[in-house]
Write an enzyme that holds these catalytic residues in place. Structure first.
Site, PDB file in Angstrom:
ATOM      1  CG  HIS A 243      -1.635  -1.026   1.717  1.00  0.00           C
ATOM      2  ND1 HIS A 243      -2.091  -2.383   1.202  1.00  0.00           N
ATOM      3  CD2 HIS A 243      -3.108  -1.260   0.306  1.00  0.00           C
ATOM      4  CE1 HIS A 243      -3.073  -2.815   1.616  1.00  0.00           C
ATOM      5  NE2 HIS A 243      -3.511  -1.860   0.979  1.00  0.00           N
ATOM      6  CG  ASP A 284      -4.919   2.249   0.096  1.00  0.00           C
ATOM      7  OD1 ASP A 284      -5.948   1.973   0.446  1.00  0.00           O
ATOM      8  OD2 ASP A 284      -5.047   1.302  -1.604  1.00  0.00           O
ATOM      9  CG  ASP A 393      -8.562  -0.236  -3.737  1.00  0.00           C
ATOM     10  OD1 ASP A 393      -6.980  -0.148  -3.971  1.00  0.00           O
ATOM     11  OD2 ASP A 393      -9.163  -0.663  -2.941  1.00  0.00           O
TER      12      ASP A 393
HETATM   13  P1  5GP Z   1      -7.131  -1.970  -0.752  1.00  0.00           P
HETATM   14  O1  5GP Z   1      -6.718  -2.542   0.890  1.00  0.00           O
HETATM   15  O2  5GP Z   1      -5.873  -1.511  -1.547  1.00  0.00           O
HETATM   16  O3  5GP Z   1      -7.328  -1.005  -0.430  1.00  0.00           O
HETATM   17  O4  5GP Z   1      -8.288  -3.060  -0.829  1.00  0.00           O
HETATM   18  C1  5GP Z   1      -8.404  -4.000  -1.991  1.00  0.00           C
HETATM   19  C2  5GP Z   1      -7.998  -5.163  -0.782  1.00  0.00           C
HETATM   20  O5  5GP Z   1      -8.218  -6.007  -1.804  1.00  0.00           O
HETATM   21  C3  5GP Z   1      -6.589  -6.033  -0.641  1.00  0.00           C
HETATM   22  O6  5GP Z   1      -5.897  -4.999   1.035  1.00  0.00           O
HETATM   23  C4  5GP Z   1      -6.265  -6.955  -0.842  1.00  0.00           C
HETATM   24  O7  5GP Z   1      -7.029  -7.534   0.362  1.00  0.00           O
HETATM   25  C5  5GP Z   1      -7.171  -7.317  -2.111  1.00  0.00           C
HETATM   26  N1  5GP Z   1      -6.536  -7.290  -3.109  1.00  0.00           N
HETATM   27  C6  5GP Z   1      -6.416  -6.796  -3.831  1.00  0.00           C
HETATM   28  N2  5GP Z   1      -5.660  -7.138  -4.308  1.00  0.00           N
HETATM   29  C7  5GP Z   1      -5.339  -7.958  -4.346  1.00  0.00           C
HETATM   30  C8  5GP Z   1      -4.838  -9.430  -5.001  1.00  0.00           C
HETATM   31  O8  5GP Z   1      -4.665  -9.592  -6.461  1.00  0.00           O
HETATM   32  N3  5GP Z   1      -5.179 -11.009  -4.610  1.00  0.00           N
HETATM   33  C9  5GP Z   1      -5.781 -11.048  -3.309  1.00  0.00           C
HETATM   34  N4  5GP Z   1      -5.722 -12.551  -2.780  1.00  0.00           N
HETATM   35  N5  5GP Z   1      -5.954  -9.656  -2.935  1.00  0.00           N
HETATM   36  C10 5GP Z   1      -6.255  -8.813  -3.302  1.00  0.00           C
HETATM   37 MN    MN Z   2      -5.817   0.403  -2.702  1.00  0.00          MN
END
Ligand code: 5GP
Ligand code: MN
Length: 497
Positions: A243, A284, A393
């Site tokens: 992040h 974020d 996102d």
């Molecule tokens: P963010 O925290 O970035 O605002 O929200 C997105 C959340 O979705 C991430 O913290 C993570 O838990 C999940 N996430 C985003 N991209 C991926 C990915 O490619 N794989 C997995 N397993 N989780 C993801």
């Molecule tokens: Mn994010």
């Protein structure tokens, strides 16, 4: 006036210290601290030839080269952090015990030497675990993973502040240069490769996004104010594995690409587009690398401040408006009160919508309105804006494999950091973050099947052109990770995380 000469070894070197009787205790300690190249928080110990600990003071007995003392930096006196002070206490008790035994027996017994080496090896272990850096023990060069956060070999080590200043200068110098037409076009596409650009360049590209969407003219944004705003946003992302500012850039760039691909400029106002792009940029801000579940279970300041209600997203959004509250960064300052209220309200909705705990709530609402979607309907537009920020996102898997895969390593690194900390602190361990349970393929097949495809296909129903740009690459990624998962099951092996 007599000058005392003290001979001692430190780090394998024979040194000598000279001081007069008028020297204060603090001066003498500082003298030895300097010789050991120790910081103010390090604990120094001086041993005599019998292995006894001697007090570092003006009364120190003079000696000769042959009867030199041994100076050692035994620990860092880190107050206020959990674990190191425990280790320090353990070491102090051990040293105390050692000096007592020496008084009685004259030499250090084997059992105490054993205990010393056990404490040492435990400390070594902690020093090599990058994500326990908050304990103050981690040595940066111990973990190759974080090499990208460390300076290049031979380069002078810069403080965070100096690093930011350097990026600022580079950004301003570069921003007056023309970004080529080719890059401007690539920037509008999900195939854009973020890994080729350094921080100052990403800031220039963000500036290009704001200018090419004509926000500066439509919303009366002064270039210098935009640059200050972008730099402050950059400065408030942390150097953590996932992040970080690069993630912010990627999400914003995907949002930018979606705006062009779906030709949203003909359907939404500049203010609405600004809401989406700026929400992506700020979504974020100041992420600490530990998710909401951790914040709530560990009862962190953020969870306390926001009563366990989306603590991170509330914080990201509050940070955004804190930055905007500085006149020199306020890109909204030339707008009317009503325009400002509209943009503030929109950004709050979009940023709070990125809490994945609300994923189904928001997607289900979009599913209901999608078949009757009306760009003239305020609520429909708001849900679409939230959906588009959410898609951006979590859009890494919509990118080419070579761009997407390193992001998964970053994400798992941050996940594993969290679960390790949860284990250490005796908190519930988040299963999808547990290094003992998760692998790259298992993590992605589930996420793509149950989160990405349902979300992306719903948006694609409204904008069929997105099929080739975001749905197809995600389907391809699912095939790739499913194949890896199958291969790993067939060979009975455990997937490499
Ligand atoms: P963010 O925290 O970035 O605002 O929200 C997105 C959340 O979705 C991430 O913290 C993570 O838990 C999940 N996430 C985003 N991209 C991926 C990915 O490619 N794989 C997995 N397993 N989780 C993801
Ligand atoms: Mn994010």
């Amino acid at each position: 006036m007599t000058t005392k000469i003290i001979h001692f070894t430190v780090n394998g070197r024979l040194e000598q210290a000279e001081f007069g009787a008028e020297c204060s205790a603090a001066d003498v300690k500082d003298l030895f601290r300097a010789a050991a190249e120790a910081g103010p928080h390090h604990i120094l110990k001086l041993y005599n030839t019998n292995g006894g600990v001697v007090n570092i003071s003006p009364q120190l007995e003079a000696n000769t080269r042959d009867s030199h003392y041994r100076l050692e930096v035994v620990a860092s006196d880190l107050k206020g952090v959990g674990m190191p002070s425990e280790i320090d206490k353990m070491e102090c008790r051990l040293s105390h015990l050692e000096s007592k035994v020496i008084e009685g027996v004259g030499k250090t017994p084997d059992i105490i030497c054993d205990l010393h080496s056990q404490v040492e090896s435990f400390k070594k272990k902690l020093e090599s675990v990058a994500h326990l850096s908050w304990m103050g023990l981690f040595r940066e060069d111990a973990d190759q993973h974080l090499a990208k956060f460390s300076p290049k070999p031979g380069a002078p080590q810069l403080s965070m502040e100096e690093e930011h200043q350097l990026v600022h200068t580079k950004f301003l110098n570069m921003s007056s240069l023309q970004v080529t037409e080719e890059v401007r076009e690539l920037l509008k596409s999900p195939i854009f490769d973020n890994w080729q650009w350094e921080e100052a360049e990403m800031l220039v590209l963000l500036q290009v996004m704001f200018t090419d969407l004509e926000f500066l003219t439509a919303l009366h944004i002064e270039l210098a104010i935009l640059q200050n705003f972008l730099f402050e946003v950059y400065r408030h992302y942390n150097s953590i594995p996932f992040h970080n500012f690069r993630h912010c850039f990627c999400v914003t760039q995907m949002m930018y690409g979606l705006i062009w691909l779906t030709e949203l400029r003909s359907k939404l106002s500049s203010a609405d587009l600004l809401i989406m792009l700026t929400s992506a940029l700020c979504h974020d801000l100041d992420h600490p690398g530990y998710n909401n579940v951790y914040q709530i279970n560990a009862q962190t300041d953020l969870a306390l401040r926001y009563n366990d209600i989306s603590p991170l997203e509330n914080h990201h959004c509050a940070m955004a408006f804190r930055i905007l509250s500085k006149p020199e960064c306020n890109i909204l300052k030339n707008l009317t009160v009503d325009q400002y209220k509209h943009i503030r309200g929109g950004m709050i909705k979009c940023i709070l919508a990125t809490d994945m705990a609300r994923h189904n709530e928001i997607l289900n609402r979009f599913k209901v309105i999608q078949p009757v979607f009306d760009f003239g309907n305020k609520e429909h537009k708001e849900v679409l804006m939230k959906i588009m920020v959410k898609v951006s996102d979590i859009s890494n898997e919509a990118r080419p494999m070579a761009v997407a895969e390193p992001w998964l390593d970053c994400l798992l690194q941050e996940f594993f950091n969290q679960s390790d900390t949860e284990k250490l602190q005796g908190l519930p361990v988040t299963p999808f973050m547990d290094r003992d349970k998760v692998s790259k393929p298992s993590s992605q097949t589930n996420f793509i099947r149950f989160v990405l495809l349902p979300l992306f296909s719903e948006l694609t129903k409204l904008f069929p052109c997105l099929e080739q740009h975001i749905l197809e690459p995600v389907r391809h990624a699912l095939e790739y990770y499913s194949e890896l998962e199958r291969a790993s099951r067939d060979t009975g092996g455990v997937d490499e995380p």
